[in-house]
Scaffold this motif. Structure first.
Motif, PDB file in Angstrom:
ATOM      1  N   VAL A 188      51.016  66.698  20.546  1.00 45.33           N
ATOM      2  CA  VAL A 188      51.560  65.346  20.675  1.00 45.33           C
ATOM      3  C   VAL A 188      53.007  65.375  20.197  1.00 45.33           C
ATOM      4  O   VAL A 188      53.295  65.834  19.097  1.00 45.33           O
ATOM      5  CB  VAL A 188      50.732  64.358  19.838  1.00 45.33           C
ATOM      6  CG1 VAL A 188      51.396  62.987  19.805  1.00 45.33           C
ATOM      7  CG2 VAL A 188      49.320  64.248  20.402  1.00 45.33           C
ATOM      8  N   THR A 189      53.921  64.900  21.045  1.00 47.54           N
ATOM      9  CA  THR A 189      55.329  64.923  20.674  1.00 47.54           C
ATOM     10  C   THR A 189      55.799  63.548  20.204  1.00 47.54           C
ATOM     11  O   THR A 189      56.834  63.423  19.567  1.00 47.54           O
ATOM     12  CB  THR A 189      56.202  65.356  21.864  1.00 47.54           C
ATOM     13  OG1 THR A 189      55.850  64.543  22.992  1.00 47.54           O
ATOM     14  CG2 THR A 189      55.965  66.815  22.209  1.00 47.54           C
ATOM     15  N   GLU A 190      55.032  62.531  20.542  1.00 46.15           N
ATOM     16  CA  GLU A 190      55.446  61.178  20.173  1.00 46.15           C
ATOM     17  C   GLU A 190      54.238  60.269  20.180  1.00 46.15           C
ATOM     18  O   GLU A 190      53.360  60.409  21.032  1.00 46.15           O
ATOM     19  CB  GLU A 190      56.467  60.686  21.217  1.00 46.15           C
ATOM     20  CG  GLU A 190      57.081  59.350  20.900  1.00 46.15           C
ATOM     21  CD  GLU A 190      57.863  58.771  22.086  1.00 46.15           C
ATOM     22  OE1 GLU A 190      58.131  59.503  23.055  1.00 46.15           O
ATOM     23  OE2 GLU A 190      58.170  57.573  22.028  1.00 46.15           O
ATOM     24  N   VAL A 191      54.181  59.368  19.200  1.00 46.85           N
ATOM     25  CA  VAL A 191      53.123  58.358  19.207  1.00 46.85           C
ATOM     26  C   VAL A 191      53.785  57.024  19.470  1.00 46.85           C
ATOM     27  O   VAL A 191      54.679  56.618  18.737  1.00 46.85           O
ATOM     28  CB  VAL A 191      52.348  58.327  17.874  1.00 46.85           C
ATOM     29  CG1 VAL A 191      51.261  57.269  17.915  1.00 46.85           C
ATOM     30  CG2 VAL A 191      51.748  59.699  17.567  1.00 46.85           C
ATOM     31  N   LYS A 192      53.365  56.383  20.554  1.00 50.92           N
ATOM     32  CA  LYS A 192      53.936  55.070  20.886  1.00 50.92           C
ATOM     33  C   LYS A 192      52.971  54.003  20.405  1.00 50.92           C
ATOM     34  O   LYS A 192      51.912  53.804  20.990  1.00 50.92           O
ATOM     35  CB  LYS A 192      54.106  54.928  22.403  1.00 50.92           C
ATOM     36  CG  LYS A 192      55.127  55.859  23.010  1.00 50.92           C
ATOM     37  CD  LYS A 192      55.266  55.497  24.481  1.00 50.92           C
ATOM     38  CE  LYS A 192      56.288  56.361  25.184  1.00 50.92           C
ATOM     39  NZ  LYS A 192      56.224  56.174  26.645  1.00 50.92           N
ATOM     40  N   GLN A 193      53.348  53.358  19.318  1.00 50.85           N
ATOM     41  CA  GLN A 193      52.496  52.307  18.761  1.00 50.85           C
ATOM     42  C   GLN A 193      52.654  51.053  19.604  1.00 50.85           C
ATOM     43  O   GLN A 193      53.768  50.706  19.958  1.00 50.85           O
ATOM     44  CB  GLN A 193      52.977  52.010  17.336  1.00 50.85           C
ATOM     45  CG  GLN A 193      51.881  51.843  16.335  1.00 50.85           C
ATOM     46  CD  GLN A 193      51.403  53.182  15.796  1.00 50.85           C
ATOM     47  OE1 GLN A 193      52.035  54.192  16.018  1.00 50.85           O
ATOM     48  NE2 GLN A 193      50.285  53.189  15.106  1.00 50.85           N
ATOM     49  N   SER A 194      51.557  50.379  19.910  1.00 49.78           N
ATOM     50  CA  SER A 194      51.734  49.064  20.518  1.00 49.78           C
ATOM     51  C   SER A 194      52.156  48.169  19.358  1.00 49.78           C
ATOM     52  O   SER A 194      51.526  48.169  18.321  1.00 49.78           O
ATOM     53  CB  SER A 194      50.456  48.537  21.154  1.00 49.78           C
ATOM     54  OG  SER A 194      49.522  49.548  21.308  1.00 49.78           O
ATOM     55  N   LYS A 197      50.232  45.737  16.757  1.00 51.62           N
ATOM     56  CA  LYS A 197      49.103  44.941  17.183  1.00 51.62           C
ATOM     57  C   LYS A 197      47.816  45.577  16.670  1.00 51.62           C
ATOM     58  O   LYS A 197      47.706  46.786  16.617  1.00 51.62           O
ATOM     59  CB  LYS A 197      49.124  44.950  18.706  1.00 51.62           C
ATOM     60  CG  LYS A 197      48.345  43.896  19.354  1.00 51.62           C
ATOM     61  CD  LYS A 197      48.687  43.853  20.831  1.00 51.62           C
ATOM     62  CE  LYS A 197      48.092  45.016  21.591  1.00 51.62           C
ATOM     63  NZ  LYS A 197      48.246  44.875  23.037  1.00 51.62           N
TER      64      LYS A 197
END
Ligand SMILES: Cc1cc2nc3c(=O)[nH]c(=O)nc-3n(C[C@H](O)[C@H](O)[C@H](O)COP(=O)(O)OP(=O)(O)OC[C@H]3O[C@@H](n4cnc5c(N)ncnc54)[C@H](O)[C@@H]3O)c2cc1C
Ligand SMILES: Nc1ncnc2c1ncn2[C@@H]1O[C@H](COP(=O)(O)O)[C@@H](O)[C@H]1O
Lengths: 324, 248
Positions: A188-194, A197
């Protein structure tokens, strides 16, 4: 028979499901007279690892490496595989979370172990572990036994109780694993948080709105009710397909499976595919103006009425209760 | 590029599930079977991959003759070839994945697509199983995918967000809703699919690791309380949730 619990963390914080899995494993360990050890993997997780002692785990292994900050299917499965081999573990418990579901089948092949996935109940019959898991989206259950020597159980989040941690701390041991470049082939290179929420898959209370709300703007009312309860907002497929709400809020067969302690369905008819995702909630409240709506068949409490009147009143009443 | 897509043949979502008299399987009488809904996304992505890189898409299913219906649908959407790994035995996910991966070793694709989960046994295991049998990479629950050369960048759904995953070919991808908009079979596609052959091959054998002991139905909830028909019921609802259910 030694049991290993893989305790999931993100950003150096345990997930609630990690405690649920610890608790379930300890219970089973007592019945089987087996030692239960923990495993935490991450960048620098020694600090948090001892906390698992509060759930009854005496010994916790940690594997730390800056490269393990984010999840990696290949590296995490290599690590778990190695610890299971070296420590002669026969049973692995993990959460049926996004991470656990990704790991379990990879480990299944590496360890030649069967997987009982997404279990909602565990029991021992004639000395054997029998796992119950929902199939056909909860329309039926199946009891299974894993026949291989090594066994993997993934537990559905929010079903097993986490309990309350005691002040005990666990002994923390570093487990050395030599990680090669190829172990990071998938990472995983990036975690995109919503945006901050709450996610329906993890929430303890969910307020879901359906097509009966007529317009996307009317979800403001649902959000306010959710805020008053510290709840997550859910959506039926009809409103997701209409583009009113994002897909990650969808509950049901093609959305998320949830089992919160309270599920409030507002202007949702309760189609089978919706029920499939939420009927295992502990308490269900239905608010719908059609008394024939199938959602009432699964509801513990119902109000037959107009959501536009009831929801604001309900929000006020809850705010009143909370302010006491 | 050779692309393999694996599809399952499952009861329709609206099917009433009745347990058969053996207590360990479902009664298939009157059950309508369909292409597993998530496999639509897997097929669509396979077809898009072919459109980008050229090559062919082979669709494969393990099961009885009934699975041909589902394979035919995949052909009508545009898959080039179909193979039925004919097998009537009771298999768990491990054993199905073994047979599918043995077939992949013969066909030698560079990428395999599967659905996020079968809507019958809801196992969500096939992607990781097949990949590990083949010693390939895998990414599950994918909602966005980009392949450049041998590099793969995928986005997968997790609790509260998405993970961007970097990986490489050869790879197995499990498709989640949102990855694409599956195409409908065209009339031409349907006509052509009737002429495309469905090859039959025996499925490689592997012992099960899961034994089904029994099936059961969820205990029916005792019918809930209707508290009222208007705003006057709100106070009582809050009281019940607070004092009786103790959930707020
Ligand atoms: C393969 C497949 C998968 C599916 N997966 C899912 C899934 O994952 N999740 C899902 O939700 N659905 C799913 N569906 C769709 C499902 O069949 C239904 O179409 C959908 O759940 C309906 O959404 P709804 O209840 O919001 O809308 P509707 O069925 O239109 O219901 C609206 C309800 O609002 C009530 N209402 C209207 N006005 C008011 C008012 N003022 N106050 C109070 N009540 C009011 C009405 O009485 C009605 O009951 C799936 C379908 C298929 C075929
Ligand atoms: N019998 C089968 N034949 C071919 N593919 C299958 C079969 N069973 C499952 N799959 C594939 O694996 C995916 C995930 O299934 P599962 O792991 O069973 O939930 C499905 O969406 C299919 O793409």
């Amino acid at each position: 028979m030694k049991i290993l619990v893989f305790a999931e963390q993100r950003e150096n914080q345990f997930k609630k499901t990690a405690f649920e899995v610890c608790n379930a494993a300890i219970k089973l360990g007592l019945e089987l007279n087996s030692e239960v050890v923990g495993l935490v993997v991450g960048e620098s997780v020694s600090q948090i690892a001892s906390k698992l002692g509060g759930f009854g785990i005496k010994k916790v292994f940690v594997v730390e490496d800056p490269r393990l900050k984010n999840y990696s299917t290949s590296a995490y499965s290599t690590i778990i595989n190695q610890i299971i081999e070296k420590e002669s573990i026969s049973i692995l418990f993990l959460s049926a979370s996004a991470m656990g579901k990704d790991l379990a089948p990879c480990l299944s092949v590496k360890l030649n172990a069967g997987v009982a996935s997404d279990c909602t109940q565990l029991k021992i019959e004639d000395g054997k572990i029998i796992a119950t898991r929902p199939i056909f989206a909860g329309k039926s259950f199946v009891d299974v036994e894993i026949t291989s020597d090594k066994k993997i159980f993934s537990l559905r989040p929010n079903v097993f109780t986490a309990g309350i941690a005691s002040n005990e701390t666990a002994e923390v041991l570093k487990f050395e694993v030599e990680l090669l470049e190829k172990d990071f082939s998938t990472i995983v290179t990036e975690v995109k948080q919503s945006t901050n929420k709450k996610d329906v898959a993890e929430a303890d209370i969910i307020v879901t709105g359906g097509r009966g709300l007529k317009e996307p703007e009317n979800f403001l009312m649902i959000e306010k009710l959710a805020d008053s309860l510290g709840a997550a907002v859910g959506a039926s497929r009809a409103v997701v397909d209409a583009g009113w709400r994002p897909h990650d809020e969808q509950v049901g067969q093609t959305g998320k499976t949830v089992s919160p302690s309270l599920y409030i369905a507002v202007a949702v008819s309760g189609a089978v595919q919706h029920l499939a995702g939420m009927s295992s909630s502990k308490y269900i409240v239905a608010i719908n103006k059609d008394k024939e709506a199938p959602i009432f068949n699964v509801a513990d409490y119902g109000i037959i009425g107009d959501a536009f009147e009831i929801i604001p009143a309900l929000t006020d009443e809850i705010n009143k209760l909370k302010s006491h | 590029m050779k692309i393999l897509v694996c599809v399952n043949h499952v009861p329709d979502t609206t099917t009433k599930v009745n347990i058969a008299s053996d207590n360990i399987s479902i009664d298939q009488n009157g059950v309508n079977f369909i292409l597993n809904p998530y496999d639509d996304y897997a097929i669509e992505e396979a077809l898009k991959t072919k459109e980008k890189f050229g090559g062919e898409v082979l669709v494969c299913s393990l099961g009885g003759d009934q699975h041909k219906e589902t394979l035919r649908k995949a052909l009508s959407m545009g898959c080039d070839k179909a193979v039925l790994l004919k097998d009537l035995s009771v298999r768990d996910s491990f054993s199905i994945a073994f047979a599918l991966s043995e077939f992949a070793k013969e066909y030698l694709p560079e990428i395999i697509y599967v659905g996020k989960q079968s809507i019958d046994y809801d196992d969500s295991q096939m992607c990781g199983l097949i990949a590990t049998f083949l010693n390939w990479q895998s990414v599950t629950v994918v909602v966005k995918l980009n392949i450049e050369g041998s590099k793969v960048i995928a986005e997968r759904e997790i609790e509260g967000g998405h993970e961007v995953v970097s990986s490489s070919l050869p790879i197995v991808i499990s498709a989640q809703k949102g990855l694409n908009e599956p195409r409908y079979p065209t009339l031409k596609g349907i006509m052509e699919s009737k002429r495309k052959p469905i090859d039959e091959k025996p499925a490689a054998i592997c012992e099960n690791k899961i034994l089904v002991k029994k099936m059961s139905k969820p205990t029916a909830k005792s019918k809930g309380k209707i508290i009222g028909n208007d705003i006057s019921a709100v106070k009582e609802l809050v009281r019940l949730l607070h004092e009786e259910a103790k959930v707020i």
